[in-house]
Design a protein around this motif. Structure first.
Motif, PDB file in Angstrom:
ATOM      1  N   HIS A   8       0.816  -1.222   0.000  1.00 18.48           N
ATOM      2  CA  HIS A   8       0.000   0.000   0.000  1.00 18.48           C
ATOM      3  C   HIS A   8       0.847   1.268   0.000  1.00 18.48           C
ATOM      4  N   GLY A   9       2.169   1.130  -0.117  1.00 18.39           N
ATOM      5  CA  GLY A   9       3.041   2.296  -0.190  1.00 18.39           C
ATOM      6  C   GLY A   9       3.068   3.117   1.077  1.00 18.39           C
ATOM      7  N   LEU A  10       3.081   2.462   2.234  1.00 21.98           N
ATOM      8  CA  LEU A  10       3.042   3.173   3.508  1.00 21.98           C
ATOM      9  C   LEU A  10       4.421   3.669   3.924  1.00 21.98           C
ATOM     10  N   GLU A  11       4.425   4.725   4.731  1.00 20.75           N
ATOM     11  CA  GLU A  11       5.654   5.241   5.317  1.00 20.75           C
ATOM     12  C   GLU A  11       6.204   4.212   6.306  1.00 20.75           C
ATOM     13  N   ILE A  12       7.531   4.144   6.394  1.00 22.68           N
ATOM     14  CA  ILE A  12       8.183   3.220   7.322  1.00 22.68           C
ATOM     15  C   ILE A  12       8.912   4.040   8.378  1.00 22.68           C
ATOM     16  N   ILE A  13       8.556   3.840   9.649  1.00 18.09           N
ATOM     17  CA  ILE A  13       9.173   4.566  10.762  1.00 18.09           C
ATOM     18  C   ILE A  13       9.852   3.564  11.684  1.00 18.09           C
ATOM     19  N   ASP A  14      11.178   3.598  11.727  1.00 25.23           N
ATOM     20  CA  ASP A  14      11.948   2.706  12.595  1.00 25.23           C
ATOM     21  C   ASP A  14      12.149   3.405  13.938  1.00 25.23           C
ATOM     22  N   MET A  15      11.475   2.910  14.979  1.00 28.36           N
ATOM     23  CA  MET A  15      11.474   3.594  16.268  1.00 28.36           C
ATOM     24  C   MET A  15      12.444   2.982  17.286  1.00 28.36           C
ATOM     25  N   LEU A  16      13.189   1.930  16.864  1.00 27.15           N
ATOM     26  CA  LEU A  16      14.059   1.246  17.830  1.00 27.15           C
ATOM     27  C   LEU A  16      15.531   1.392  17.485  1.00 27.15           C
ATOM     28  N   ASN A  17      16.342   1.558  18.510  1.00 24.96           N
ATOM     29  CA  ASN A  17      17.789   1.458  18.366  1.00 24.96           C
ATOM     30  C   ASN A  17      18.175  -0.018  18.383  1.00 24.96           C
ATOM     31  N   PRO A  18      19.402  -0.366  17.950  1.00 21.78           N
ATOM     32  CA  PRO A  18      19.811  -1.772  17.941  1.00 21.78           C
ATOM     33  C   PRO A  18      19.728  -2.466  19.296  1.00 21.78           C
ATOM     34  N   ASP A  19      19.850  -1.697  20.405  1.00 18.54           N
ATOM     35  CA  ASP A  19      19.829  -2.328  21.731  1.00 18.54           C
ATOM     36  C   ASP A  19      18.441  -2.432  22.323  1.00 18.54           C
ATOM     37  N   GLY A  20      17.395  -2.114  21.536  1.00 20.17           N
ATOM     38  CA  GLY A  20      16.030  -2.240  22.025  1.00 20.17           C
ATOM     39  C   GLY A  20      15.501  -1.020  22.741  1.00 20.17           C
ATOM     40  N   THR A  21      16.276   0.055  22.755  1.00 16.37           N
ATOM     41  CA  THR A  21      15.768   1.318  23.300  1.00 16.37           C
ATOM     42  C   THR A  21      15.129   2.113  22.170  1.00 16.37           C
ATOM     43  N   LEU A  22      14.328   3.130  22.542  1.00 17.01           N
ATOM     44  CA  LEU A  22      13.613   3.894  21.532  1.00 17.01           C
ATOM     45  C   LEU A  22      14.506   4.977  20.927  1.00 17.01           C
ATOM     46  N   SER A  23      14.429   5.108  19.607  1.00 13.25           N
ATOM     47  CA  SER A  23      15.228   6.102  18.878  1.00 13.25           C
ATOM     48  C   SER A  23      14.469   7.425  18.806  1.00 13.25           C
ATOM     49  N   GLU A  24      15.106   8.418  18.221  1.00 12.68           N
ATOM     50  CA  GLU A  24      14.473   9.729  18.085  1.00 12.68           C
ATOM     51  C   GLU A  24      13.242   9.667  17.194  1.00 12.68           C
ATOM     52  N   ASN A  25      13.173   8.678  16.300  1.00 11.14           N
ATOM     53  CA  ASN A  25      12.002   8.550  15.423  1.00 11.14           C
ATOM     54  C   ASN A  25      10.731   8.279  16.209  1.00 11.14           C
ATOM     55  N   ALA A  26      10.872   7.780  17.438  1.00 12.68           N
ATOM     56  CA  ALA A  26       9.693   7.496  18.253  1.00 12.68           C
ATOM     57  C   ALA A  26       9.049   8.771  18.788  1.00 12.68           C
ATOM     58  N   GLU A  27       9.838   9.839  18.873  1.00 12.93           N
ATOM     59  CA  GLU A  27       9.389  11.148  19.344  1.00 12.93           C
ATOM     60  C   GLU A  27       9.138  11.199  20.852  1.00 12.93           C
ATOM     61  N   HIS A  28       8.828  10.102  21.453  1.00 12.25           N
ATOM     62  CA  HIS A  28       8.561  10.027  22.897  1.00 12.25           C
ATOM     63  C   HIS A  28       9.394   8.901  23.511  1.00 12.25           C
ATOM     64  N   TYR A  29       9.664   9.014  24.802  1.00  7.51           N
ATOM     65  CA  TYR A  29      10.360   7.974  25.574  1.00  7.51           C
ATOM     66  C   TYR A  29      11.737   7.638  24.969  1.00  7.51           C
ATOM     67  N   ILE A  30      12.363   8.585  24.354  1.00  5.81           N
ATOM     68  CA  ILE A  30      13.629   8.351  23.647  1.00  5.81           C
ATOM     69  C   ILE A  30      14.694   7.835  24.624  1.00  5.81           C
ATOM     70  N   GLY A  31      15.380   6.774  24.222  1.00  6.69           N
ATOM     71  CA  GLY A  31      16.455   6.195  25.027  1.00  6.69           C
ATOM     72  C   GLY A  31      15.999   5.198  26.071  1.00  6.69           C
ATOM     73  N   LYS A  32      14.682   5.035  26.236  1.00  9.53           N
ATOM     74  CA  LYS A  32      14.182   4.083  27.243  1.00  9.53           C
ATOM     75  C   LYS A  32      13.977   2.701  26.609  1.00  9.53           C
ATOM     76  N   ASP A  33      14.126   1.652  27.428  1.00 11.98           N
ATOM     77  CA  ASP A  33      13.995   0.282  26.943  1.00 11.98           C
ATOM     78  C   ASP A  33      12.566  -0.003  26.512  1.00 11.98           C
ATOM     79  N   ARG A  34      12.415  -0.846  25.516  1.00 10.78           N
ATOM     80  CA  ARG A  34      11.107  -1.141  24.918  1.00 10.78           C
ATOM     81  C   ARG A  34      10.084  -1.644  25.935  1.00 10.78           C
ATOM     82  N   PHE A  35      10.532  -2.462  26.906  1.00 12.50           N
ATOM     83  CA  PHE A  35       9.567  -2.999  27.871  1.00 12.50           C
ATOM     84  C   PHE A  35       9.224  -1.970  28.948  1.00 12.50           C
ATOM     85  N   GLU A  36      10.151  -1.099  29.246  1.00  9.30           N
ATOM     86  CA  GLU A  36       9.827   0.023  30.144  1.00  9.30           C
ATOM     87  C   GLU A  36       8.814   0.944  29.469  1.00  9.30           C
TER      88      GLU A  36
END
Length: 896
Positions: free
Chosen positions: A291-319
């Motif tokens: 469907h030609g959707l935008e792709i937003i990668d919100m995770l860093n390699p270590d499972g923390t949130l990247s700047e693309n997430a806009e919120h909770y940046i640097g926090k672990d995915r389960f936190e």
């Protein structure tokens, strides 16, 4: 031969195991070079270089050793190649952990600095498991030991990559992969373990733009809401027809996205509305592409949130999962949370939850490569034992996916890709930098391209990409490059048997078969023996984390290597899980002592002035000799068949019974002197030693140490003579079926007489008058000729064999295969007291039986009591009836 006074009463493995292993190694009995003999080749499933022996290793290598030792005794040129695997993920994780304790992180180091630490770690901790395998008795050709990161094996892996790339099988692409946030690397599908866990299903409201309405979606991963780029419904779902094409607002990030329609959505799951997160779900990615959707990668390699997430940046995915749930509820978007069972993927190496992640990786196309490997197993050119594993193999091969072969690690075989620009195709594949520069100049058209512009890919190849070449690489590391097999590969390949666990049938077995046909044009092995999983008595897989796995080294120290091997194999039918109980090792140790005591007893009967020569030349008039030889011949034939069918568990049980029951408990007893205190006659002892020597050969593959120790002492041996290289026993052309049958009848009758003595409380020392009424005249004559055996094993006043025998008064009786046995009890026991005792016992049992029958006759009890309680009472009734029948029979024995 040692005399009895020199032989300890108890077998002590600590005095034999290291001695004989050193002897075998010193004499080179395990080393192989090509010659005119038939080869028998096994390559070890290489354990992790930093690993230590665990129960699975011990089972696997014991089985290999049994097969190899027997093949060696059959006269084959056996070559069991040992080695270790560099284990990229596991080893790098250990090195990173070690450095962290020193205050050093991986990013503080250059690649070469890190690899220096990794090699130091490997040299310090590597190879321990190979030393431990020696304690187990593994008869590997240690001169051929290999390591998957050795220079020449390294080069073969790179040659393999380049050839497959040049032929169009390897490509680089941006695809959804399984990502391990702990190891920070991609994983293949086979490295993901799916566990059923209790999860939560979160129901979240997504507002519809320009309205007061909303749609509700259900998700198990609310943190990925931050990367949503669409909401999807099924086009045939009547509930949402008017919603298609409208805009909804993603909570928290307030992103406006479209509602799209796709048949992929299951209207029955959750609310029928699916959030689409193309960067973090494989299926969502496919929908996004469609469907030609935008792709937003919100995770860093270590499972923390990247700047693309806009919120909770640097926090672990389960936190973040907890934080966003709280924020959604606070903002009024969280509808409810349900509990649900859910299959979640975990990393096979680090045991962390994997993340689907879009990543640029190297892949190997598998469709065409896998076809010969599928066919070879389905037509039994490669035979699976047990064959049931063919079904799962077939399913996987028919649905095979491209193999993600790159790993984001430094420890391993570095991918031979060289980049010279920023474009997607600005790379070349080359074996070294000089070759890469030349190719880059040609591809780019820039003849002045400086060497400094070249940079090699940082990633390494999946560990399995080196071990799939193992059956070839250990013999000829240059094979892919030269295309001509050297002497070793031509002689030893294909190998004979692979012994491995079914959980790596796809990781390794299938891939070795694929590479074998692709590069050698031939299968890598003829047979695959699948071991079971070692489990505890609660059926749990043994593991360090559960603390339910014994230390194999401590088991061998306590029970001996032979006893431990026997214990493992007793509970190990091919392909079925092994329910391990340490009592089996104790049984193995007891068997060692039984063998040792038999050996010691035979030596005690030796005259120091005589020279004994073990022989298997039997006395044609000696029924016991013919029976023992017959039993050996039959057992040997059955064991050979078991080995052919890879039923080692059955083969062990047969030789165990032959040694313990037939030889120790019967034959040796029959061989004893007629008078107490006398030695066994020389001719009897020499035959007993001859039979014992054969038994040691038959036992050797299973129990190498004690059998070598005894075999060396049975008679004088040359300095370089050893059981481990002696010949496997052959089946003679003679048949002893009639003798075996007659002796079996004698055995059964003697056992019946002993049972009568025990049941009637007759002293074992009491002299018996025995009357045997054979079922026919022919048997009567045969039993009469074997009277000496009855007299050897029983205390007898008189014994008669007569088809016309009548039952004497007050005698106990038994029937064995149609023949009647009578033993008059007059003078052996106080008949009146015995009648009174038996009658009292009958009265007691009858009273007990009535009480049980009364309880079972109560309909309320049977209806309301737990099934287990009712069943217990029924068992009491059955046992009481059986006991009562026996007692009444005993009482009638006293009637005239």
């Amino acid at each position: 031969m040692s005399k009895a006074q020199d032989i300890p009463k108890q077998y002590d493995p600590s005095t034999t195991e290291e001695k004989w292993y050193d002897y075998w190694e010193k004499n080179g009995y395990f080393h192989s070079e090509p010659d005119e003999r038939e080869s028998y080749t096994v390559v070890i499933p290489p354990p992790n270089v930093t690993g230590v022996l665990h129960m699975g290793h011990m089972l696997n290598n014991t089985i290999q050793d049994v097969l190899v030792r027997r093949a060696r005794m059959l006269g084959k040129n056996t070559c069991w190649v040992p080695g270790t695997d560099h284990a990229s993920i596991a080893t790098e994780a250990k090195v990173v952990q070690m450095l962290r304790k020193k205050g050093i992180t991986k990013r503080d180091l250059s690649r070469n600095e890190f690899l220096n630490h990794a090699w130091d770690w490997t040299e310090e901790h590597g190879g321990i498991i190979l030393k431990q395998l020696r304690k187990l008795g593994a008869s590997c050709d240690w001169q051929r030991t290999r390591f998957t990161l050795e220079d020449d094996l390294y080069e073969m892996v790179i040659d393999c990559f380049i050839e497959l790339y040049d032929r169009g099988y390897i490509y680089r692409g941006l695809r959804m992969v399984n990502w391990d946030p702990a190891a920070q690397t991609a994983l293949s599908d086979e490295e993901v373990i799916h566990k059923e866990v209790q999860s939560k299903l979160y129901y979240v409201k997504y507002p519809i733009k320009a309205s007061d309405e909303f749609v509700t979606i259900a998700t198990t991963r609310p943190e990925t809401i931050l990367a949503d780029t669409a909401v999807c419904v099924n086009p045939d779902d009547e509930r949402y027809q008017e919603l298609i094409g409208k805009t909804v607002i993603i909570p928290i990030v307030n992103r406006e996205v479209k509602v799209i329609a796709d048949e992929y959505v299951d209207p029955e799951f959750g609310t029928g509305c699916l959030k689409i997160t193309p960067a973090h779900d494989a299926n969502d990615y496919e929908i996004g592409q469609k469907h030609g959707l935008e792709i937003i990668d919100m995770l860093n390699p270590d499972g923390t949130l990247s700047e693309n997430a806009e919120h909770y940046i640097g926090k672990d995915r389960f936190e973040v999962r907890k934080l966003i749930t709280h924020d959604l509820e606070k903002a009024g978007f969280l509808v409810k949370i349900d509990e649900m069972a859910n299959k979640v993927g975990y990393s096979e190496r680090t045991d962390v939850v994997i993340e689907p992640r879009l990543s640029l990786q190297w892949f190997l196309k598998m469709d065409e490569l896998s076809k010969p490997a599928l066919e070879s197993v389905m037509n039994d050119d490669v035979q699976f034992h047990p064959s049931k594993f063919k079904n799962s193999y077939k399913h996987w091969m028919e649905n095979i996916r491209d193999w993600c072969i790159s790993r984001q690690l430094w420890w391993g075989h570095r991918i031979p890709a060289w980049y010279y620009g920023e474009g997607a195709d600005d790379y070349v594949i080359a074996k070294n930098k000089e070759e890469a520069l030349q190719k880059a100049k040609e591809k780019s058209g820039d003849k002045n391209l400086p060497e400094s512009d070249l940079r090699q890919d940082e990633d390494v190849l999946d560990t399995w990409f080196s071990s799939w070449l193992w059956p070839m690489s250990v013999f000829d590391p240059d094979f892919i490059k030269t295309k001509e097999a050297n002497e070793d590969l031509a002689y030893y390949y294909p190998t004979d048997v692979l012994v491995t666990a079914p959980e790596i049938i796809f990781f390794w077995v299938a891939r070795m078969i694929i590479s074998g046909y692709e590069f050698a044009g031939e299968k890598p092995f003829s047979h695959v023996y699948f071991t079971g999983i070692v489990r505890d008595d609660k059926r749990r897989k043994m593991s360090k984390s559960l603390g339910n796995s014994p230390d194999p080294i401590k088991l061998m120290q306590k029970y001996g290597a032979d006893g431990t091997r026997v214990g493992m194999l007793f509970a190990s039918p091919a392909g079925n899980d092994l329910l391990f109980d340490v009592a089996l090792c104790e049984q193995g140790r007891n068997f060692s002592n039984k063998i040792w005591n038999a050996f010691r007893f035979l030596t005690m009967n030796m005259d120091e002035n005589e020279n004994y020569q073990p022989t298997t030349e039997i006395d044609p008039d000696n029924l016991a000799d013919k029976w023992m030889m017959g039993r050996i011949q039959t057992t040997l034939a059955e064991m050979n068949k078991d080995f052919d069918n890879f039923r080692l568990n059955d083969a062990l049980k047969k030789i165990y019974s032959l040694v313990w029951d037939d030889f120790c408990d019967w034959y040796i007893e029959v061989c004893k002197a007629d008078q107490a205190g006398q030695n066994i006659p020389k001719e009897n002892l020499e035959r007993a030693l001859g039979f014992f020597e054969i038994l040691m050969k038959m036992l050797h593959p299973f129990m190498p140490f004690i059998t070598e120790e005894i075999w060396q002492q049975i008679q004088d041996r040359a300095e370089d003579e050893a059981l481990t290289i002696s010949s496997w026993p052959e089946i003679s052309g003679q048949t002893f079926d009639e003798s075996v049958s007659l002796f079996n009848t004698v055995q059964s009758q003697i056992s019946a007489i002993r049972n009568i003595q025990a049941e009637m409380n007759v002293s074992p020392k009491a002299e018996l008058k025995i009357f045997i009424k054979p079922k026919n005249k022919s048997l009567s004559d045969e039993l009469s000729s074997a009277e000496w055996i009855y007299r050897k094993l029983l205390t007898i006043d008189s014994i008669t064999f007569d088809v016309d025998t009548e039952k004497p008064e007050a005698s106990a009786a038994s029937v064995v295969d149609g023949s009647e046995i009578y033993i008059p009890l007059e003078g052996l026991i106080d008949l009146e007291k015995e009648r009174e005792r038996i009658q009292k016992e009958i009265d007691r049992v009858e009273g007990f039986l009535k009480s049980v029958e009364k309880k079972l006759a109560n309909e309320q009890f049977v209806k309301n009591a737990p099934d287990a309680v009712v069943e217990k009472e029924r068992k009491k009734k059955s046992d009481a009836e059986s006991n009562l029948e026996k007692l009444q029979k005993q009482l009638t024995e006293f009637e005239g």
